[in-house]
Design a protein around this motif. Sequence first.
Motif, short mmCIF file in Angstrom:
data_model
loop_
_atom_site.label_atom_id
_atom_site.label_comp_id
_atom_site.label_asym_id
_atom_site.label_seq_id
_atom_site.Cartn_x
_atom_site.Cartn_y
_atom_site.Cartn_z
N ALA A 136 0.84 -1.20 0.00
CA ALA A 136 0.00 0.00 0.00
C ALA A 136 0.88 1.25 0.00
N MET A 137 1.94 1.20 0.77
CA MET A 137 2.87 2.33 0.84
C MET A 137 3.49 2.58 -0.55
N PHE A 138 3.89 1.49 -1.20
CA PHE A 138 4.50 1.63 -2.52
C PHE A 138 3.50 2.17 -3.52
N ASP A 139 2.27 1.63 -3.49
CA ASP A 139 1.23 2.10 -4.41
C ASP A 139 0.97 3.59 -4.19
N GLY A 140 0.95 4.00 -2.91
CA GLY A 140 0.72 5.41 -2.60
C GLY A 140 1.82 6.31 -3.15
N LEU A 141 3.05 5.84 -3.10
CA LEU A 141 4.18 6.64 -3.61
C LEU A 141 4.23 6.62 -5.13
N ALA A 142 3.88 5.48 -5.71
CA ALA A 142 4.01 5.33 -7.16
C ALA A 142 2.87 6.00 -7.92
N HIS A 143 1.72 6.08 -7.26
CA HIS A 143 0.53 6.65 -7.91
C HIS A 143 0.80 8.08 -8.34
N ASP A 144 0.67 8.33 -9.65
CA ASP A 144 0.94 9.67 -10.20
C ASP A 144 2.34 10.19 -9.84
N ILE A 146 3.91 10.33 -7.12
CA ILE A 146 3.89 11.19 -5.92
C ILE A 146 5.25 11.21 -5.24
N TRP A 147 6.03 10.12 -5.40
CA TRP A 147 7.31 10.01 -4.70
C TRP A 147 8.26 11.14 -5.08
N ILE A 148 8.08 11.73 -6.28
CA ILE A 148 8.97 12.81 -6.71
C ILE A 148 8.70 14.07 -5.89
N GLU A 149 7.41 14.31 -5.63
CA GLU A 149 7.02 15.54 -4.92
C GLU A 149 6.98 15.36 -3.39
N THR A 150 7.03 14.11 -2.94
CA THR A 150 6.94 13.85 -1.49
C THR A 150 8.12 14.49 -0.77
N ASN A 151 7.81 15.17 0.36
CA ASN A 151 8.89 15.89 1.03
C ASN A 151 9.65 15.00 2.01
N LYS A 152 10.74 15.54 2.53
CA LYS A 152 11.65 14.75 3.37
C LYS A 152 10.98 14.34 4.69
N GLU A 153 10.11 15.21 5.16
CA GLU A 153 9.43 14.92 6.44
C GLU A 153 8.54 13.68 6.30
N THR A 154 7.89 13.56 5.16
CA THR A 154 7.01 12.39 4.93
C THR A 154 7.84 11.11 4.88
N TYR A 155 8.99 11.19 4.21
CA TYR A 155 9.85 10.01 4.16
C TYR A 155 10.32 9.62 5.56
N SER A 156 10.61 10.61 6.38
CA SER A 156 11.02 10.33 7.76
C SER A 156 9.90 9.63 8.51
N LYS A 157 8.67 10.10 8.32
CA LYS A 157 7.51 9.49 9.00
C LYS A 157 7.30 8.05 8.54
N LEU A 158 7.51 7.83 7.25
CA LEU A 158 7.35 6.47 6.72
C LEU A 158 8.37 5.52 7.35
N ILE A 185 -0.84 11.01 6.07
CA ILE A 185 0.43 11.73 5.91
C ILE A 185 0.70 12.12 4.45
N GLY A 186 -0.32 11.90 3.59
CA GLY A 186 -0.21 12.46 2.25
C GLY A 186 -0.10 11.47 1.11
N LEU A 187 -0.13 10.17 1.41
CA LEU A 187 -0.09 9.18 0.33
C LEU A 187 -1.51 8.79 -0.05
N ASN A 188 -1.77 8.70 -1.34
CA ASN A 188 -3.12 8.42 -1.79
C ASN A 188 -3.32 6.91 -1.91
N VAL A 189 -3.64 6.25 -0.80
CA VAL A 189 -3.73 4.77 -0.80
C VAL A 189 -5.16 4.27 -0.79
N LEU A 190 -6.11 5.11 -0.43
CA LEU A 190 -7.47 4.62 -0.21
C LEU A 190 -8.18 4.12 -1.47
N PRO A 191 -7.91 4.70 -2.67
CA PRO A 191 -8.58 4.16 -3.85
C PRO A 191 -8.29 2.67 -4.04
N TYR A 192 -7.18 2.17 -3.50
CA TYR A 192 -6.84 0.77 -3.69
C TYR A 192 -7.50 -0.11 -2.63
#
Lengths: 192, 236
Positions: A136-144, A146-158, A185-192
């Motif tokens: 789910a985490m990977f899908d959230g990052l890969a969707h559109d 998003i991993w390119i625009e995700t900020n450092k704080e989000t990666y720290s939380k993950l 925390i900003g990943l779009n996982v719910l559609p899945y």
Amino acid sequence: MSEYDLTKEIVDKSAKTATQEKPKEGGVSSVGLKIIEITQGVSNTEGESFSSFELIEDSLSNNFRISKKQRPPSRKAIRVLRTECSKQLISILIWFEENHSTENLSTAIYFNKLSRTIHDYVETTFHDPFSGFIMAMFDGLAHDHIWIETNKETYSKLAKMIKVISNQELDYKKVDKYIVKLNDIGLNVLPY
Amino acid sequence: MIFQVKYKPDIGFFDKLNSFSAKFNEFPHWETNRLQVSLRDFDKKHSLNINHEAITYETDDYNKSSSTNVINLIDKNFNEIKTLDKITRFGIRFLSLSEVDMSFEELNSILKVKYFLSELTELLSNPYDISITTKFKKEELDCYMNLGPMKKEEVRNYIKFNTEQHIDPSDSNRHKLISSILDSYPETAVFCDFDLIITDFRKKQFTINEFYELSMRTYNDGVNQLLNYIFEEKLK
């Protein structure tokens, strides 16, 4: 009906029976036809039904036969593999936290590494509920992308989330709650 | 475990062989051809062999107290046949099985993940059986280690139970006993072959006891650390 068709029908029926009936530990479900052995259902430690048989194709006769599996997955093996996977994921996420920027060309390499680590783990240890979370985490990052625009704080939380989840006894209900937190925390996982 | 002290041979050794061997009266059985002496204990499954160039102590059922006792006796009486400066090689070899409660395939998966990069395992078409062989130095010891997953039926190819010296040849149930030993091996285990030797005595001349204690410490610490690393279950 050819022998192959009959065999396949029997196998299909028994596969349905074993998974739908959710056999209890020690219980027996049987398909009473000449070529099928008695199957036995077993629950694993997470309460999920584990199919105790597997289908093996006989390449010479093109028939299927049912073979009893050896044992359910070992809890210790799952925890060891999960810990090793978590260490690798946390290391990659920390790299993102420290180095990620849209100008950094290494970002794509590390994202590829993240993808391989997750998919390798899910492929070998799909029965671990932890697989559900990291997919789910990977899908959230890969969707559109998003991993390119995700900020450092989000990666720290993950990274912190993975550390917390990895050390716990998990079931699918608990993992669902953590997947919902991914959305918070900003990943779009719910559609899945 | 196999413990060996090798020394320079000389012809005067043969005069002292029997009196030296008589010191080891805890071994109830003996055999000699005048050139070497073999002392055996079928209950404790250990034996001592003494010839013109080496003393070899072997046990198939390691017991700390029994083994330490034998090594102490060798150390205490060694000067009767040789002096320490005649020693050319110390060696000790441990062959161990650490039983695990998982399938062989799961154990293999764990070792692959712990020791190999995923790119390598992919290149090798996802090997279904692996082992790791390393050579390294620890203090004055030259160490050789082979480690890998092992199934019950493979054990006999790697761990040779010394049936000739550790099972009574006059026992009518000999074959049953051998069979029960083979049957008692674990279904799945981590096999470790750990060899520690010293051949270079320029820096320090060890006594037999000093070498034994150093090796035991190195082996115990090494294997414990390895197993803790392999079976780490929680993130720190």
